[in-house]
Design a protein around this motif. Structure first.
Motif, mmCIF file in Angstrom:
data_model
loop_
_atom_site.group_PDB
_atom_site.id
_atom_site.type_symbol
_atom_site.label_atom_id
_atom_site.label_comp_id
_atom_site.label_asym_id
_atom_site.label_seq_id
_atom_site.Cartn_x
_atom_site.Cartn_y
_atom_site.Cartn_z
ATOM 1 N N GLN A 89 0.782 -1.545 0.252
ATOM 2 C CA GLN A 89 0.197 -0.288 -0.410
ATOM 3 C C GLN A 89 1.116 1.127 0.248
ATOM 4 O OE1 GLN A 89 -3.285 0.253 2.770
ATOM 5 N NE2 GLN A 89 -3.552 -1.524 3.325
ATOM 6 N N ASN A 90 2.188 1.482 0.628
ATOM 7 C CA ASN A 90 3.378 1.775 0.776
ATOM 8 C C ASN A 90 3.597 2.425 -0.375
ATOM 9 O OD1 ASN A 90 5.295 4.082 1.209
ATOM 10 N ND2 ASN A 90 5.166 3.317 2.639
ATOM 11 N N ALA A 91 2.543 3.303 -1.401
ATOM 12 C CA ALA A 91 3.474 3.068 -3.206
ATOM 13 C C ALA A 91 4.485 3.707 -3.220
ATOM 14 C CB ALA A 91 2.373 3.529 -3.910
ATOM 15 N N VAL A 92 4.780 4.713 -2.558
ATOM 16 C CA VAL A 92 6.476 5.923 -2.412
ATOM 17 C C VAL A 92 7.112 4.774 -2.043
ATOM 18 C CG1 VAL A 92 7.679 8.298 -2.114
ATOM 19 C CG2 VAL A 92 5.196 7.888 -1.880
ATOM 20 N N GLN A 93 7.856 4.159 -0.977
ATOM 21 C CA GLN A 93 8.557 3.068 -1.180
ATOM 22 C C GLN A 93 9.066 2.088 -1.941
ATOM 23 O OE1 GLN A 93 10.748 3.930 1.562
ATOM 24 N NE2 GLN A 93 9.624 5.123 2.824
ATOM 25 N N ALA A 94 7.809 1.515 -2.268
ATOM 26 C CA ALA A 94 7.432 0.479 -3.078
ATOM 27 C C ALA A 94 7.982 0.298 -4.292
ATOM 28 C CB ALA A 94 6.365 -0.094 -3.306
ATOM 29 N N LEU A 95 7.721 2.095 -5.108
ATOM 30 C CA LEU A 95 8.102 2.509 -6.760
ATOM 31 C C LEU A 95 9.732 2.969 -6.512
ATOM 32 C CD1 LEU A 95 4.886 4.234 -7.877
ATOM 33 C CD2 LEU A 95 5.938 2.055 -8.567
ATOM 34 N N ASN A 96 10.123 3.315 -4.797
ATOM 35 C CA ASN A 96 11.169 4.074 -5.115
ATOM 36 C C ASN A 96 12.410 2.377 -5.421
ATOM 37 O OD1 ASN A 96 11.710 6.696 -5.409
ATOM 38 N ND2 ASN A 96 11.496 6.548 -2.676
ATOM 39 N N ILE A 97 11.713 1.525 -4.840
ATOM 40 C CA ILE A 97 13.232 -0.322 -5.521
ATOM 41 C C ILE A 97 12.737 -1.064 -6.795
ATOM 42 C CG2 ILE A 97 13.501 -0.138 -2.853
ATOM 43 C CD1 ILE A 97 12.454 -2.780 -2.419
ATOM 44 N N ALA A 98 11.263 -1.053 -7.355
ATOM 45 C CA ALA A 98 10.912 -1.675 -8.025
ATOM 46 C C ALA A 98 11.228 -0.509 -9.518
ATOM 47 C CB ALA A 98 9.141 -1.271 -7.778
ATOM 48 N N HIS A 99 11.153 -1.864 -10.254
ATOM 49 C CA HIS A 99 11.802 -1.983 -11.825
ATOM 50 C C HIS A 99 10.098 -0.973 -12.311
ATOM 51 C CE1 HIS A 99 15.051 -3.743 -10.197
ATOM 52 N NE2 HIS A 99 15.823 -3.521 -10.564
ATOM 53 N N TYR A 100 9.265 -2.474 -12.415
ATOM 54 C CA TYR A 100 8.149 -2.240 -12.720
ATOM 55 C C TYR A 100 6.889 -2.112 -11.901
ATOM 56 C CZ TYR A 100 5.164 -2.733 -17.346
ATOM 57 O OH TYR A 100 4.506 -2.597 -18.070
ATOM 58 N N GLY A 101 5.503 -1.371 -12.028
ATOM 59 C CA GLY A 101 4.840 -1.762 -11.390
ATOM 60 C C GLY A 101 3.474 -2.126 -11.919
ATOM 61 N N TYR A 102 2.828 -2.460 -11.100
ATOM 62 C CA TYR A 102 1.361 -2.428 -11.773
ATOM 63 C C TYR A 102 -0.097 -1.751 -10.595
ATOM 64 C CZ TYR A 102 2.480 -5.614 -14.672
ATOM 65 O OH TYR A 102 3.486 -6.355 -15.857
ATOM 66 N N ILE A 103 -0.858 -1.187 -11.420
ATOM 67 C CA ILE A 103 -1.989 -1.226 -9.967
ATOM 68 C C ILE A 103 -2.934 -1.590 -9.538
ATOM 69 C CG2 ILE A 103 -2.879 1.671 -9.221
ATOM 70 C CD1 ILE A 103 -0.630 2.754 -10.046
ATOM 71 N N LEU A 104 -3.646 -2.270 -8.761
ATOM 72 C CA LEU A 104 -5.261 -2.430 -9.018
ATOM 73 C C LEU A 104 -6.021 -1.950 -8.297
ATOM 74 C CD1 LEU A 104 -5.737 -5.813 -9.446
ATOM 75 C CD2 LEU A 104 -4.910 -5.961 -7.772
ATOM 76 N N GLU A 105 -7.072 -2.093 -8.462
ATOM 77 C CA GLU A 105 -8.396 -1.150 -8.320
ATOM 78 C C GLU A 105 -9.800 -2.250 -8.220
ATOM 79 O OE1 GLU A 105 -7.981 3.544 -8.845
ATOM 80 O OE2 GLU A 105 -9.156 3.130 -9.507
ATOM 81 N N THR A 106 -10.500 -2.267 -7.083
ATOM 82 C CA THR A 106 -11.556 -3.804 -6.763
ATOM 83 C C THR A 106 -10.594 -4.232 -7.851
ATOM 84 O OG1 THR A 106 -12.861 -1.997 -8.461
ATOM 85 C CG2 THR A 106 -12.854 -1.445 -6.005
ATOM 86 N N GLY A 107 -10.693 -5.236 -7.819
ATOM 87 C CA GLY A 107 -9.366 -6.328 -8.523
ATOM 88 C C GLY A 107 -9.537 -6.238 -10.120
ATOM 89 N N LYS A 108 -9.107 -5.311 -10.523
ATOM 90 C CA LYS A 108 -9.063 -4.743 -12.499
ATOM 91 C C LYS A 108 -7.493 -3.974 -11.966
ATOM 92 C CE LYS A 108 -12.345 -4.119 -15.683
ATOM 93 N NZ LYS A 108 -13.819 -4.151 -15.699
ATOM 94 N N ILE A 109 -6.531 -4.850 -12.783
ATOM 95 C CA ILE A 109 -5.341 -3.425 -13.062
ATOM 96 C C ILE A 109 -5.909 -2.420 -13.674
ATOM 97 C CG2 ILE A 109 -3.313 -3.530 -14.080
ATOM 98 C CD1 ILE A 109 -2.874 -6.202 -12.523
ATOM 99 N N VAL A 110 -5.663 -1.161 -13.554
ATOM 100 C CA VAL A 110 -6.069 -0.003 -13.526
ATOM 101 C C VAL A 110 -4.745 0.970 -14.968
ATOM 102 C CG1 VAL A 110 -7.987 0.850 -12.445
ATOM 103 C CG2 VAL A 110 -6.154 0.746 -11.696
ATOM 104 N N HIS A 111 -3.626 0.224 -14.058
ATOM 105 C CA HIS A 111 -2.094 0.828 -14.446
ATOM 106 C C HIS A 111 -1.281 0.446 -14.209
ATOM 107 C CE1 HIS A 111 -2.473 5.037 -15.088
ATOM 108 N NE2 HIS A 111 -3.509 6.036 -14.164
ATOM 109 N N GLN A 112 -0.281 0.165 -15.020
ATOM 110 C CA GLN A 112 1.064 -0.244 -14.972
ATOM 111 C C GLN A 112 1.722 0.641 -15.482
ATOM 112 O OE1 GLN A 112 1.877 -3.553 -17.981
ATOM 113 N NE2 GLN A 112 0.012 -3.431 -18.021
ATOM 114 N N GLY A 113 3.648 0.646 -15.944
ATOM 115 C CA GLY A 113 4.368 1.189 -16.530
ATOM 116 C C GLY A 113 5.558 0.348 -15.694
ATOM 117 N N LYS A 114 6.525 1.081 -15.911
ATOM 118 C CA LYS A 114 7.812 0.967 -15.774
ATOM 119 C C LYS A 114 7.727 2.688 -14.047
ATOM 120 C CE LYS A 114 10.950 0.838 -19.358
ATOM 121 N NZ LYS A 114 11.694 2.265 -20.215
ATOM 122 N N ALA A 115 8.876 1.996 -12.218
ATOM 123 C CA ALA A 115 8.796 2.178 -11.278
ATOM 124 C C ALA A 115 8.716 4.488 -12.143
ATOM 125 C CB ALA A 115 9.551 2.277 -10.967
ATOM 126 N N GLU A 116 10.124 4.695 -12.407
ATOM 127 C CA GLU A 116 10.068 5.634 -12.716
ATOM 128 C C GLU A 116 8.983 6.318 -13.171
ATOM 129 O OE1 GLU A 116 13.105 6.647 -10.821
ATOM 130 O OE2 GLU A 116 12.596 7.877 -12.001
#
Ligand code: ATP
Length: 235
Positions: free
Chosen positions: A192-219
């Protein structure tokens, strides 16, 4: 390495995961972000074989996981450090870590993994004879990650390692997660801590009510206005 293709999962009539697709390439940290109840834990449960999949497919290193039991999936090299730690509070730190290694076939290499875990988390070495239930929240989280590492996973699933911890401890633990990855373990990090997670991750997905609504490189996600507004406190 891990490829989830359009999975759907239900709890009774609740449609918890809706056509969720995501990929975790070998050697990377991928983070799955979202609010409480978005379906992050359900995704991990689907990967681990705990939550049945109604449709879609999960493949790991080219192998179909959908038909495998929980034990077989662990044997394939997918190990989860669960949310809320779930360590054994009456056992010592050392005994907890040992449990993590039970499924391993290469028993003679276990002492080496103990050393690796103690290197990441020196406090666990200092406290190896201590009853785990008496550790602080941060130490229990370290123990949960350490226990998962004892299984020598190819893919480590982390469920909200920052939950309930003070910012400094979170920073410390995330630094170690990054190091674990740099030393060869692929990681799917649910947070849930998006700031910290995106700081170390290469890539991210965002889930909202069971659906992926966004994705991309962490940067890119960190700099995306919509993402910033919804998940990064508008910074
Ligand atoms: P959290 O931050 O609480 O872990 P999450 O993003 O991991 O949230 P899930 O736990 O995957 O979310 O839950 C997704 C949806 O499925 C929610 O609507 C939740 O209420 C529902 N759900 C989860 N577990 C169960 C269950 N055992 N029985 C019924 N519904 C459930």
């Amino acid at each position: 390495m891990l490829k989830i293709s359009a999975i759907n999962c239900y709890y009774g009539y609740i449609h918890a995961l809706k056509d969720v697709s995501l990929e975790v390439p070998e050697g990377k940290i991928v983070t799955l972000l979202g609010a409480n109840g978005a379906g992050k834990t359900s995704t991990l449960k689907a990967i681990s074989g705990i939550l049945p999949i109604k449709s879609g497919k999960i493949e790991f290193m080219g192998k179909d996981l959908t038909k495998l039991t929980v034990e077989k999936i662990v044997a394939e090299g997918i190990v989860q450090s669960p949310e809320g730690r779930q360590i054994f509070p009456e056992l010592t730190v050392e005994e907890n870590l040992k449990i993590g290694s039970y499924t391993r076939k290469d028993k003679k290499n276990i002492p080496e993994t103990f050393e690796r875990v103690y290197n990441y988390f020196p406090i666990l070495k200092e406290r190896k004879k201590q009853i785990a239930g008496t550790l602080s929240g941060g130490e229990q989280q370290m123990l949960a990650i350490g226990r998962a590492l004892m299984a020598k996973p190819k893919l480590l699933l982390l469920d909200e390692p920052s939950l309930g911890l003070a910012p400094l401890i979170v920073k410390n633990i995330f630094g170690i997660i990054k190091q674990i990855n740099e030393e060869g373990t692929t990681i799917l990090l649910v947070e849930q801590n998006a700031v910290q997670a995106l700081n170390i991750a290469h890539y991210g997905y965002i889930l909202e009510t069971g659906k992926i609504v966004h994705q991309g490189k962490a940067e890119d996600l960190k700099n995306d206005d919509k993402v910033k507004k919804a998940y990064l406190g508008g910074q």
